[in-house]
Motif scaffolding. Structure first.
Motif, PDB file in Angstrom:
ATOM      1  N   THR A   1      62.456  90.933  22.114  1.00 40.58           N
ATOM      2  CA  THR A   1      61.482  90.887  23.198  1.00 40.58           C
ATOM      3  C   THR A   1      61.495  92.189  23.987  1.00 40.58           C
ATOM      4  O   THR A   1      60.434  92.739  24.324  1.00 40.58           O
ATOM      5  CB  THR A   1      61.768  89.695  24.134  1.00 40.58           C
TER       6      THR A   1
ATOM      7  N   SER B   1      58.281  94.678  24.169  1.00 46.89           N
ATOM      8  CA  SER B   1      57.691  95.006  25.470  1.00 46.89           C
ATOM      9  C   SER B   1      57.824  96.498  25.769  1.00 46.89           C
ATOM     10  O   SER B   1      56.930  97.092  26.377  1.00 46.89           O
ATOM     11  CB  SER B   1      58.300  94.161  26.585  1.00 46.89           C
TER      12      SER B   1
ATOM     13  N   LEU C   1      66.653  87.226  20.181  1.00 45.27           N
ATOM     14  CA  LEU C   1      65.330  87.090  20.805  1.00 45.27           C
ATOM     15  C   LEU C   1      65.181  88.011  22.010  1.00 45.27           C
ATOM     16  O   LEU C   1      64.119  88.609  22.217  1.00 45.27           O
ATOM     17  CB  LEU C   1      65.086  85.640  21.212  1.00 45.27           C
TER      18      LEU C   1
END
Length: 108
Positions: free
Chosen positions: A88, A92, A84
């Motif tokens: 992420t 981003s 994760l």
């Protein structure tokens, strides 16, 4: 397209994936009859056994489950969290770069 199998005079041509040479061992009518005869039991029985047999079947299936140990659960949880964090950061980063690109295009 040519076949890799040698031509034999009088030999039947293969008709399916599993059949390499010769004539099939079953016919469609005999397999149909075997499936038809295989049905047993009362016809008015509900499919799946009904509501009353659901919970005992669940308990029976839950006993078959191989549950992970506590150590395995910790390792699996850490792997999921690491994944994760990586995803992420990737999303981003792409968002940041795309935002810079849009800003460059829209500002004079």
């Amino acid at each position: 397209m040519t076949d890799q199998q040698p031509n034999q005079s009088g030999a039947a041509r293969p008709t399916g994936k599993r059949q390499m040479a010769g004539v099939g061992t079953t016919t469609t009518s005999s397999s149909y009859e075997a499936k038809r005869v295989a049905r047993t039991g009362p016809e008015d029985e509900k499919p799946g056994g009904g509501v009353a047999s659901f919970l005992p079947e669940v308990v029976s299936e839950m006993r078959k489950v191989i549950w992970p140990t506590a150590r395995q659960m910790v390792v699996y949880t850490l792997v999921v969290f690491a994944f994760l964090i990586v995803v992420t950061a990737l999303v981003s980063g792409v968002d940041f770069v795309a935002g810079l690109g849009v800003e460059k295009i829209l500002t004079p």
